[in-house]
Design a protein around this motif. Structure first.
Motif, mmCIF file in Angstrom:
data_model
loop_
_atom_site.group_PDB
_atom_site.id
_atom_site.type_symbol
_atom_site.label_atom_id
_atom_site.label_comp_id
_atom_site.label_asym_id
_atom_site.label_seq_id
_atom_site.Cartn_x
_atom_site.Cartn_y
_atom_site.Cartn_z
ATOM 1 N N ARG A 82 0.825 -1.194 0.000
ATOM 2 C CA ARG A 82 0.000 0.000 0.000
ATOM 3 C C ARG A 82 0.875 1.266 0.000
ATOM 4 O O ARG A 82 0.678 2.177 -0.791
ATOM 5 C CB ARG A 82 -0.776 0.011 1.307
ATOM 6 C CG ARG A 82 -2.212 0.217 1.177
ATOM 7 C CD ARG A 82 -2.827 -0.019 2.557
ATOM 8 N NE ARG A 82 -3.975 -0.874 2.404
ATOM 9 C CZ ARG A 82 -5.138 -0.418 1.959
ATOM 10 N NH1 ARG A 82 -5.315 0.839 1.687
ATOM 11 N NH2 ARG A 82 -6.146 -1.246 1.781
ATOM 12 N N ALA A 83 1.843 1.280 0.925
ATOM 13 C CA ALA A 83 2.684 2.473 1.065
ATOM 14 C C ALA A 83 3.507 2.701 -0.196
ATOM 15 O O ALA A 83 3.627 3.828 -0.679
ATOM 16 C CB ALA A 83 3.602 2.315 2.276
ATOM 17 N N ALA A 93 -3.935 -1.788 -8.206
ATOM 18 C CA ALA A 93 -4.052 -3.257 -8.216
ATOM 19 C C ALA A 93 -2.841 -3.928 -7.574
ATOM 20 O O ALA A 93 -2.926 -5.054 -7.090
ATOM 21 C CB ALA A 93 -4.238 -3.753 -9.652
ATOM 22 N N TRP A 94 -1.700 -3.234 -7.570
ATOM 23 C CA TRP A 94 -0.503 -3.824 -6.968
ATOM 24 C C TRP A 94 -0.686 -4.137 -5.498
ATOM 25 O O TRP A 94 0.041 -4.925 -4.910
ATOM 26 C CB TRP A 94 0.701 -2.889 -7.140
ATOM 27 C CG TRP A 94 1.276 -2.968 -8.510
ATOM 28 C CD1 TRP A 94 1.124 -2.052 -9.501
ATOM 29 C CD2 TRP A 94 2.085 -4.020 -9.052
ATOM 30 N NE1 TRP A 94 1.782 -2.475 -10.631
ATOM 31 C CE2 TRP A 94 2.382 -3.682 -10.372
ATOM 32 C CE3 TRP A 94 2.577 -5.229 -8.535
ATOM 33 C CZ2 TRP A 94 3.152 -4.492 -11.204
ATOM 34 C CZ3 TRP A 94 3.341 -6.037 -9.350
ATOM 35 C CH2 TRP A 94 3.618 -5.660 -10.671
ATOM 36 N N ARG A 95 -1.686 -3.482 -4.887
ATOM 37 C CA ARG A 95 -1.890 -3.731 -3.456
ATOM 38 C C ARG A 95 -2.290 -5.171 -3.184
ATOM 39 O O ARG A 95 -2.105 -5.677 -2.083
ATOM 40 C CB ARG A 95 -2.958 -2.786 -2.925
ATOM 41 C CG ARG A 95 -2.474 -1.346 -3.005
ATOM 42 C CD ARG A 95 -3.218 -0.479 -2.053
ATOM 43 N NE ARG A 95 -4.645 -0.518 -2.380
ATOM 44 C CZ ARG A 95 -5.420 0.551 -2.387
ATOM 45 N NH1 ARG A 95 -4.925 1.719 -2.085
ATOM 46 N NH2 ARG A 95 -6.688 0.454 -2.681
ATOM 47 N N TRP A 99 -1.805 -9.317 -0.284
ATOM 48 C CA TRP A 99 -2.838 -10.299 0.077
ATOM 49 C C TRP A 99 -2.546 -11.675 -0.489
ATOM 50 O O TRP A 99 -2.774 -12.696 0.171
ATOM 51 C CB TRP A 99 -4.212 -9.823 -0.407
ATOM 52 C CG TRP A 99 -4.736 -8.715 0.433
ATOM 53 C CD1 TRP A 99 -4.723 -7.391 0.147
ATOM 54 C CD2 TRP A 99 -5.312 -8.851 1.743
ATOM 55 N NE1 TRP A 99 -5.264 -6.682 1.191
ATOM 56 C CE2 TRP A 99 -5.634 -7.544 2.184
ATOM 57 C CE3 TRP A 99 -5.588 -9.937 2.574
ATOM 58 C CZ2 TRP A 99 -6.225 -7.309 3.417
ATOM 59 C CZ3 TRP A 99 -6.168 -9.695 3.801
ATOM 60 C CH2 TRP A 99 -6.480 -8.396 4.216
ATOM 61 N N LEU A 100 -2.070 -11.692 -1.715
ATOM 62 C CA LEU A 100 -1.736 -12.975 -2.342
ATOM 63 C C LEU A 100 -0.754 -13.738 -1.449
ATOM 64 O O LEU A 100 -0.889 -14.929 -1.198
ATOM 65 C CB LEU A 100 -1.122 -12.718 -3.728
ATOM 66 C CG LEU A 100 -0.601 -13.950 -4.457
ATOM 67 C CD1 LEU A 100 -1.752 -14.795 -4.969
ATOM 68 C CD2 LEU A 100 0.309 -13.557 -5.630
ATOM 69 N N LEU A 418 5.583 -11.201 -9.701
ATOM 70 C CA LEU A 418 5.028 -9.872 -9.468
ATOM 71 C C LEU A 418 5.987 -9.010 -8.646
ATOM 72 O O LEU A 418 6.131 -7.810 -8.901
ATOM 73 C CB LEU A 418 3.663 -9.982 -8.768
ATOM 74 C CG LEU A 418 2.587 -10.653 -9.630
ATOM 75 C CD1 LEU A 418 1.304 -10.900 -8.841
ATOM 76 C CD2 LEU A 418 2.271 -9.799 -10.865
ATOM 77 N N ILE A 419 6.669 -9.640 -7.687
ATOM 78 C CA ILE A 419 7.644 -8.882 -6.885
ATOM 79 C C ILE A 419 8.772 -8.366 -7.787
ATOM 80 O O ILE A 419 9.196 -7.214 -7.700
ATOM 81 C CB ILE A 419 8.202 -9.767 -5.750
ATOM 82 C CG1 ILE A 419 7.128 -9.936 -4.668
ATOM 83 C CG2 ILE A 419 9.475 -9.165 -5.147
ATOM 84 C CD1 ILE A 419 7.419 -10.999 -3.644
ATOM 85 N N ALA A 420 9.235 -9.243 -8.696
ATOM 86 C CA ALA A 420 10.306 -8.826 -9.610
ATOM 87 C C ALA A 420 9.824 -7.675 -10.486
ATOM 88 O O ALA A 420 10.532 -6.673 -10.674
ATOM 89 C CB ALA A 420 10.740 -10.007 -10.484
#
Ligand code: PHE
Length: 470
Positions: A82-83, A93-95, A99-100, A418-420
């Motif tokens: 979020r931050a 959507a990246w937030r 959660w994933l 997604l992190i990459a």
């Protein structure tokens, strides 16, 4: 700009403790239980080569990305995302990425705790001297008896989950930190002792050849004989399993390393820490392989015998060796500890979030998260007995196998991808460069190149290949 000075949950007392904690998270059942058995199922050496390539080209850059995101956000993964979304003005959507990870953590812990429960049960079996002089047949009967009993598996699963909740409830310094500093070094010493045993008493040459001499055809050719005609085709499945395991064993793709990174002292080098963690994890897995396969071959056991592999091989070694009663007990104690230090990292992201957003104290937060994973774990307990029949299976897999497959081979690589992408493409160059604290030199550029172009593409290619699209 998020607070980069510290996290409300506290901070590791030093860079070294951060490394120990991350090694504690990484080294676990994945190294000692899973790595040998999936290597056995996937034909040995060539699988190991692919796994090592995944560790180097995907694991290292993505671990750096995950730590850097965590340390920049200084909150639970959900709030960190979020931050950072706000800071980098990224798409909202990246937030969901946070959660994933939380969902993946629940699912992994649910079956992880069941296997850790086996290890707990084995502490007492080894302690009672049940392995002394036992042959392969006796040992496998003993393992079968455990799997056949939902009551005892449930009891061990419950005990392990309570242990996990107890540590997490005590917080970063009092709980997590104290547990890892004592346990990790002892585990390495014991693994080395076991390798020496395998060297003298096992079929070391065959075991080492199985692990280290790659036969790519054997691993990637899938052959069928139909009407007397043998036809072979390339199968990418072992690639996906090796990739998934690289994520699993390094605790990547779900926020565990991210949340540990958020407790990392601000001035420590992320690159150096990452290399230490990755080397320690890889050494632990290879040592486990070198301890186990020589015993497998010396006793005429099947390397591809699945999740029961270490529970059916190591007791033979302990049963036959001088001092095996003591070493055997100690080994399973340490295996439990290794699993324990990993399990706490599986729920820390969710617990930290409950503390931040729901204003919960750590004790109820740890209880709530642990209880949820415990309930999910009942499906895994029953997968080996009451629900082992075909009518309970989905896609030909039991609940246990399905959760394992879904988390390790799909959710973790997806989270890691997604992190990459976030660290490489969404975060500005200035942010990642300043957080890595390595200057804008060759090191930083290599990392950025890998995390932008190499790791994501490799993950995508392996995925598409495994589902048959390429
Ligand atoms: N890395 C741990 C192991 O090898 C498992 C784990 C996966 C822990 C994902 C945290 C997150 O046993």
């Amino acid at each position: 700009m998020p607070d980069t000075r510290g996290s409300i949950h506290g901070q590791w007392s030093s860079r070294f403790v951060f490394i120990l904690a991350a090694v504690g998270s990484a080294v676990g059942l994945g190294n000692i239980w899973k790595f040998p058995y999936i290597t056995g199922e996937n034909g040995g050496g060539a699988f190991v080569v692919v796994y090592l390539v995944c560790i180097a080209l995907i694991g290292v850059p993505i671990m750096m990305a995950e730590i850097l995101i965590g340390r920049r956000g200084r909150r639970s993964p959900i709030n960190t995302m979020r931050a950072l979304v706000a800071e980098e003005k990224a798409h909202p959507a990246w937030r969901w990425l946070g959660w994933l990870g939380v969902v993946t953590g629940f699912l992994i812990l649910s079956y992880y705790s069941v296997v850790a429960g086996w290890a707990l049960a084995y502490v007492f079996r080894a302690g009672a001297g049940l392995f002394t002089g036992a042959d392969a047949g006796a040992v496998s009967t003993l393992f079968g008896a455990l799997l056949d009993s939902p009551e005892s598996m449930l009891a061990w699963h419950t005990i392990f989950m309570v242990m996990t909740m107890a540590v997490v409830a005590r917080g970063v310094r009092g709980g997590l930190e104290r547990a890892v500093t004592l346990l990790m070094p002892a585990l390495f010493v014991l693994l080395v002792i076991l390798v020496f045993y395998a060297l003298y008493e096992g079929d070391f040459a065959r075991g080492a050849a199985f692990l280290f001499s790659p036969d790519f055809d054997k691993v990637f050719q899938h052959c069928e004989v139909e009407a007397g005609v043998k036809s072979c085709r390339f199968s990418g499945e072992p690639l996906l399993i090796a990739l998934g395991h690289a994520f699993f064993t390094l605790s990547l793709g779900m926020g565990a390393i991210m949340v540990y990174g958020s407790y990392m002292p601000g001035n420590a080098s992320i690159a150096r820490a990452t290399l230490t963690i990755v080397v320690a994890d890889t050494v632990a897995a290879l040592l486990a392989g070198l301890a186990i396969f020589p015993i497998v071959f010396a006793n005429g056991l099947e390397p591809a015998s699945g999740p029961g592999l270490i529970f059916q091989t190591l007791p033979i070694a302990f049963g036959a060796m001088t001092g095996g009663h003591l070493f055997g007990t100690l080994f399973f104690v340490l295996l439990v500890f290794a699993a324990w230090t990993s399990a706490i990292s599986l729920i820390e992201p969710a617990v930290a979030w409950l503390v931040e957003n729901r204003g919960m104290a750590r004790v109820p937060a740890a209880l709530a998260v642990g209880a949820t994973a415990w309930v999910l774990g009942i499906g895994s307990v029953l997968s080996f007995n009451l629900w082992s029949g075909e009518s309970f299976q989905l896609f030909g897999k039991t609940w246990f196998d399905l959760i394992d497959y879904l988390t390790a081979n799909i959710l973790l690589p997806l989270g890691g991808l997604l992190i990459a992408l976030f660290a490489g493409w969404v975060m500005s160059r200035a942010s990642s460069c300043s957080e890595l604290r390595m200057g804008d030199g060759v090191g930083y550029r290599t990392w950025r190149f890998l995390v932008r172009y190499v790791s994501p593409w490799l993950v995508v290619i392996v995925f598409l290949n495994a589902i048959g699209l390429i």
